[in-house]
Design a protein around this motif. Sequence first.
Motif, PDB file in Angstrom:
ATOM      1  N   MET A 251      34.405  47.532  28.403  1.00 16.59           N
ATOM      2  CA  MET A 251      34.783  47.234  27.581  1.00 16.59           C
ATOM      3  C   MET A 251      35.313  47.508  26.247  1.00 16.59           C
ATOM      4  SD  MET A 251      37.859  45.233  27.478  1.00 16.59           S
ATOM      5  CE  MET A 251      38.216  44.675  29.285  1.00 16.59           C
ATOM      6  N   ARG A 252      33.899  47.806  25.521  1.00 15.21           N
ATOM      7  CA  ARG A 252      33.317  47.836  24.053  1.00 15.21           C
ATOM      8  C   ARG A 252      33.713  49.429  24.044  1.00 15.21           C
ATOM      9  NH1 ARG A 252      28.948  44.723  24.243  1.00 15.21           N
ATOM     10  NH2 ARG A 252      27.741  47.124  24.732  1.00 15.21           N
ATOM     11  N   ARG A 253      34.046  49.784  24.987  1.00 21.94           N
ATOM     12  CA  ARG A 253      33.776  51.825  25.220  1.00 21.94           C
ATOM     13  C   ARG A 253      35.729  51.378  25.244  1.00 21.94           C
ATOM     14  NH1 ARG A 253      31.511  53.565  28.950  1.00 21.94           N
ATOM     15  NH2 ARG A 253      33.563  53.345  30.328  1.00 21.94           N
ATOM     16  N   ALA A 254      36.255  51.395  26.333  1.00 19.09           N
ATOM     17  CA  ALA A 254      37.601  50.967  26.357  1.00 19.09           C
ATOM     18  C   ALA A 254      38.253  50.422  24.929  1.00 19.09           C
ATOM     19  CB  ALA A 254      38.431  50.079  27.238  1.00 19.09           C
ATOM     20  N   THR A 255      37.953  49.735  24.153  1.00 22.03           N
ATOM     21  CA  THR A 255      39.021  49.208  23.074  1.00 22.03           C
ATOM     22  C   THR A 255      38.355  49.081  22.084  1.00 22.03           C
ATOM     23  OG1 THR A 255      37.303  46.600  23.281  1.00 22.03           O
ATOM     24  CG2 THR A 255      39.348  46.813  24.825  1.00 22.03           C
ATOM     25  N   GLY A 256      37.098  50.283  21.878  1.00 23.44           N
ATOM     26  CA  GLY A 256      36.902  50.320  20.746  1.00 23.44           C
ATOM     27  C   GLY A 256      36.968  52.544  20.601  1.00 23.44           C
ATOM     28  N   ALA A 257      35.982  52.837  20.733  1.00 19.08           N
ATOM     29  CA  ALA A 257      36.066  54.331  21.081  1.00 19.08           C
ATOM     30  C   ALA A 257      37.685  54.613  21.352  1.00 19.08           C
ATOM     31  CB  ALA A 257      34.975  55.033  21.947  1.00 19.08           C
ATOM     32  N   GLU A 258      37.838  54.627  22.683  1.00 17.83           N
ATOM     33  CA  GLU A 258      39.386  54.374  23.279  1.00 17.83           C
ATOM     34  C   GLU A 258      40.772  54.319  22.929  1.00 17.83           C
ATOM     35  OE1 GLU A 258      39.728  55.261  27.712  1.00 17.83           O
ATOM     36  OE2 GLU A 258      37.179  55.498  27.565  1.00 17.83           O
ATOM     37  N   GLY A 259      40.170  53.004  21.947  1.00 17.12           N
ATOM     38  CA  GLY A 259      41.650  52.516  21.278  1.00 17.12           C
ATOM     39  C   GLY A 259      42.550  52.225  22.150  1.00 17.12           C
ATOM     40  N   ALA A 267      43.509  47.842  32.578  1.00 16.29           N
ATOM     41  CA  ALA A 267      43.783  48.786  33.900  1.00 16.29           C
ATOM     42  C   ALA A 267      43.503  49.811  34.258  1.00 16.29           C
ATOM     43  CB  ALA A 267      45.521  49.261  33.186  1.00 16.29           C
ATOM     44  N   LYS A 268      42.824  50.433  33.091  1.00 16.93           N
ATOM     45  CA  LYS A 268      42.457  51.754  33.278  1.00 16.93           C
ATOM     46  C   LYS A 268      41.197  51.515  34.283  1.00 16.93           C
ATOM     47  CE  LYS A 268      40.979  56.206  31.248  1.00 16.93           C
ATOM     48  NZ  LYS A 268      40.146  56.672  28.664  1.00 16.93           N
ATOM     49  N   TYR A 269      40.421  50.617  33.813  1.00 14.92           N
ATOM     50  CA  TYR A 269      39.213  50.738  34.732  1.00 14.92           C
ATOM     51  C   TYR A 269      38.950  49.514  35.521  1.00 14.92           C
ATOM     52  CZ  TYR A 269      37.333  53.837  30.086  1.00 14.92           C
ATOM     53  OH  TYR A 269      37.269  54.814  29.185  1.00 14.92           O
TER      54      TYR A 269
END
Length: 429
Positions: A251-259, A267-269
């Motif tokens: 979740m941190r990677r998706a909402t942070g680095a990926e915005g 949905a993506k993960y």
Amino acid sequence: MTERSDNPRYDRRAASRVLAALAHPGLFEGQPTVPQPRRIEFTPTALRTEPNSHLTYSQRLYLERFMSPCRPDQVTTATHRIAWIDSDGIPNTGHYRADGLGPIVPIAMRETVLELWRGLTANAGLSNRITALGPRERAILETTTTDHDPIEIFRVGIEATGRALAQHALLARQTGYRSAAEFARGIHDSGILAAVATGWYWELQASTYRRGMIPVTFATQPDGTVRYTADSVATLRAMKDATIADAHTVMRRATGAEGLSVADAIAKYHDDLDLISRQYALLPAGTRPVCLAAMPHQFGDAHYSILPVVAERFVSVFVAMVPRCDIAEIAAEFDEETADAPAAAEDRIFYIPDMNCKHCVRTITGLLESMDIEVGEVDLITKRVVAEFRSPRNRARAFDAIRDGGYNPVAEQPSALRSGAPYSSETAV
């Protein structure tokens, strides 16, 4: 009735309060206390373990991939898998140990689940309270729970209770309980059902149940009750913490680095987070998940939580159900003379009623392709699968592998699906 704010968000206590308010007036009102007799025929199959191991191939792979830091010696496994058709006409599989309480536990457990499900459906008061829920309460459930419909949430809780009872029956020889009814009462009085709700996480408990394994050990207390050993508690906590940490990382990677937004990240993960991990990913840092059914709430002058109500009713109905289940073993239909002959055209088609999502499709397809079986079609709507089996023996072994993965392959489409009725099973993912 619930905690208030302008925008409902992920809030386990508020969701628990909504469910408790629905259940508190009477979750099992008007339900018969004595179930009707029923006859169930089952087919047992001995599990094939790997050389010099008590684990099957499927169990070992699941242990290595998802249960770190649990060790093989901490796991107790079934000796037999059984298949049967329940009183609703639905195919089921379960497990038991030859040195334990036998097949009556998974069979009577399933019948108890069905009995309690029917009671929920017939509870007019509960239905009226659910209908009267306001948009805010529904939004809280929608935001926080995996199954948003209250009836389905209660059904899952009943199912999970039964699954825990049947799974712990693999440990019956570690206790002083010598009958299915005595075991059920003992597990209840020992607080094990509450320990499952708070100490495990759903995905691990469901997946190990489907594979006929349990990663805990009992220690008998001076009063005859049982507890998890300290080693078991530490291992369960470590596995749970690892799952939470992995979910937070995604979740941190998706909402942070990926915005991404939270919704887009989920949905993506979807496959990485799965169902329960998706909820863990939304927990604030440093927060440990608490079972919604186990949270206490104040109603009038008394505290109330759903878990003790469900556990007590489940065990009492199970105890009444055991002597009313007439079970009979039947042999598997398999002709050794033609076992290695080319498979007939009609043998290419079978059904998996508890195949519910694309993740299921990928799992089943992967299992078959790992056995060099070409998959021609997998239809989620009809639950129909077409595969190129080499022989009847090859088909039987593939069915065993699919069952090890937690699904129920059947040769014909079950009547419940033909009639359009909803399908439910303890092995459903």
